[in-house]
Design a protein around this motif. Structure first.
Motif, PDB file in Angstrom:
ATOM      1  N   ALA A   1       0.821  -1.206   0.000  1.00 13.98           N
ATOM      2  CA  ALA A   1       0.000   0.000   0.000  1.00 13.98           C
ATOM      3  C   ALA A   1       0.858   1.261   0.000  1.00 13.98           C
ATOM      4  O   ALA A   1       0.541   2.245  -0.675  1.00 13.98           O
ATOM      5  N   MET A   2       1.964   1.228   0.760  1.00 11.61           N
ATOM      6  CA  MET A   2       2.835   2.398   0.833  1.00 11.61           C
ATOM      7  C   MET A   2       3.465   2.703  -0.524  1.00 11.61           C
ATOM      8  O   MET A   2       3.506   3.851  -0.968  1.00 11.61           O
TER       9      MET A   2
ATOM     10  N   GLY B   1      -2.173   9.711  -3.637  1.00 14.62           N
ATOM     11  CA  GLY B   1      -1.368   8.507  -3.476  1.00 14.62           C
ATOM     12  C   GLY B   1      -0.292   8.678  -2.426  1.00 14.62           C
ATOM     13  O   GLY B   1      -0.033   7.772  -1.616  1.00 14.62           O
ATOM     14  N   PHE B   2       0.346   9.849  -2.395  1.00 11.47           N
ATOM     15  CA  PHE B   2       1.391  10.120  -1.404  1.00 11.47           C
ATOM     16  C   PHE B   2       0.814  10.121   0.007  1.00 11.47           C
ATOM     17  O   PHE B   2       1.349   9.461   0.913  1.00 11.47           O
TER      18      PHE B   2
ATOM     19  N   PRO C   1       0.084   6.368   6.239  1.00  9.10           N
ATOM     20  CA  PRO C   1      -0.345   5.451   7.311  1.00  9.10           C
ATOM     21  C   PRO C   1       0.252   4.057   7.181  1.00  9.10           C
ATOM     22  O   PRO C   1       0.528   3.397   8.183  1.00  9.10           O
ATOM     23  N   HIS C   2       0.457   3.611   5.956  1.00  9.15           N
ATOM     24  CA  HIS C   2       0.992   2.274   5.743  1.00  9.15           C
ATOM     25  C   HIS C   2       2.494   2.224   6.066  1.00  9.15           C
ATOM     26  O   HIS C   2       3.000   1.182   6.505  1.00  9.15           O
ATOM     27  N   ALA C   3       3.202   3.322   5.860  1.00  8.83           N
ATOM     28  CA  ALA C   3       4.626   3.364   6.190  1.00  8.83           C
ATOM     29  C   ALA C   3       4.828   3.170   7.691  1.00  8.83           C
ATOM     30  O   ALA C   3       5.704   2.400   8.131  1.00  8.83           O
TER      31      ALA C   3
ATOM     32  N   PHE D   1      -5.702   8.342  10.718  1.00  8.04           N
ATOM     33  CA  PHE D   1      -5.700   7.056  10.016  1.00  8.04           C
ATOM     34  C   PHE D   1      -4.368   6.335  10.190  1.00  8.04           C
ATOM     35  O   PHE D   1      -4.316   5.103  10.112  1.00  8.04           O
ATOM     36  N   THR D   2      -3.312   7.076  10.422  1.00  9.87           N
ATOM     37  CA  THR D   2      -2.026   6.439  10.743  1.00  9.87           C
ATOM     38  C   THR D   2      -2.125   5.709  12.075  1.00  9.87           C
ATOM     39  O   THR D   2      -1.672   4.564  12.206  1.00  9.87           O
ATOM     40  N   ILE D   3      -2.719   6.358  13.071  1.00 11.19           N
ATOM     41  CA  ILE D   3      -2.935   5.712  14.369  1.00 11.19           C
ATOM     42  C   ILE D   3      -3.791   4.462  14.200  1.00 11.19           C
ATOM     43  O   ILE D   3      -3.489   3.388  14.754  1.00 11.19           O
ATOM     44  N   ALA D   4      -4.874   4.589  13.425  1.00 11.40           N
ATOM     45  CA  ALA D   4      -5.770   3.455  13.203  1.00 11.40           C
ATOM     46  C   ALA D   4      -5.047   2.299  12.527  1.00 11.40           C
ATOM     47  O   ALA D   4      -5.173   1.138  12.934  1.00 11.40           O
TER      48      ALA D   4
END
Length: 336
Positions: A65-66, A190-191, A196-198, A249-252
């Protein structure tokens, strides 16, 4: 290989019916992949070392995803109308080819088990097999029937469903939510989607290492699910700000993805042989049904309320419910 070919074939879809047919076939093609890998890893690693190795494999999810999110945005922009094809058509073609190539490599190179590996000598094979033979389980259910009659398997399926509902919702809807927060460029979307996936990659590896180090599984599932619920709930208050949306969303994502290594160690703590194969597949199937439904539920609620907030709150609630169920698992059996 089949999945890659079908994914690439999506570029030729022109009607809704064709889309649904291809999506169904894609589901059939991918259905056995994840359970197959989970089972395959149990052929090589004893229970107390599996969380780290599960995490190493599962890194592919956030990593794809990242990399894939900004790459997809670039492909759709850079290849638009090349040779008369739309950007989305090039997207399906170019991202389907690597799966086909890797499928061929895996088929030719990957051994079925320790004994059939060519890079290990006899002493190494004996040592690895001995590690597995010493892996004594508190329960050992072997028959195919055990997979379908064990209440613990169905419980794990519901827990995984709670995780996948949120994971699918983020995967499918995050680009749209970011766009609605004020970002219009596909490349920028996209960026932002990749961020969040990183961070989830780091959480995934740390969670896998910690779970094996402390020989603990339940709280390594429950605590990340709580973190995921907080992130989803917090995201509902930040829909007008791209940076705040990405933060929550990164936390999630850290929580949801971080729960997976310990979770996928659980089936093999009480299932072996045919029961393990069927049990892992059943758990994944229950989760995928929930995840599939989640994308439509969030879309329906978003259309009804003109905001994704209600749907995200509901999925946060499912994470808390899954957390409670995880803590009901018997520690003496699953903490290996």
């Amino acid at each position: 290989m089949t999945w890659g070919a079908l994914s690439a074939a999506t570029m030729f879809v022109t009607t809704p019916m064709q889309f649904y047919v291809v999506r169904f076939l894609l589901g059939v093609a991918e259905a056995g992949f994840f359970p197959g890998v989970m089972l395959y890893l149990t052929y090589w690693y004893p229970t107390h070392k599996r969380s780290k190795i599960m995490a190493t494999f599962l890194v592919g999810l956030p990593l794809a995803a990242m990399i894939g999110s900004p790459l997809s945005g670039w492909i759709m922009t850079a290849f638009a109308d090349v040779y008369g094809w739309k950007g989305w058509q090039w997207l399906f073609l170019l991202e389907g080819i690597p799966s086909i190539m890797l499928g061929v490599i895996v088929f030719m190179w990957l051994p079925n088990n320790i004994e059939s590996s060519k890079w290990l000598n006899q002493d190494e094979k004996k040592e690895l097999r001995g590690n597995l033979d010493k892996d004594v389980l508190s329960e050992n259910r072997h028959s195919l029937k055990d997979a379908f009659t064990s209440g613990r398997v169905w419980l794990l399926g519901i827990i995984d469903m709670c995780l996948m509902m949120s994971a699918y919702a983020i995967s499918f809807w995050l680009p749209t939510i970011i766009r609605d927060s004020g970002i219009s460029s596909p490349q920028e979307i996209g960026f932002y989607t990749g961020i969040p996936h990183a961070f989830a990659i780091i959480a995934l590896l740390l969670a896998g290492y910690s779970s094996d180090k402390y020989r603990e599984r339940r709280w390594h599932i429950a605590i990340p699910m709580i973190i995921g619920a907080i992130g989803l709930a917090g995201s509902t208050f930040a829909t007008d700000s791209p940076s705040a949306t990405v933060f929550w969303f990164t936390i999630a994502n850290i929580g949801i993805i971080g729960a997976l290594p310990a979770f996928w160690c659980l089936p093999a703590t009480f299932l072996t042989g045919p029961a393990a194969a069927a049990g892992i597949a059943l758990i994944a199937s229950i989760a995928n049904i929930g995840g599939f439904a989640a994308t439509y539920i969030l879309g329906w609620l978003k259309g009804l309320t003109h905001t994704p907030g209600l749907g995200l709150f509901i999925f946060a609630g499912f994470l808390i419910f899954g957390c409670i169920l995880a803590l009901r698992l018997p520690a003496k059996i699953v903490n290996k």
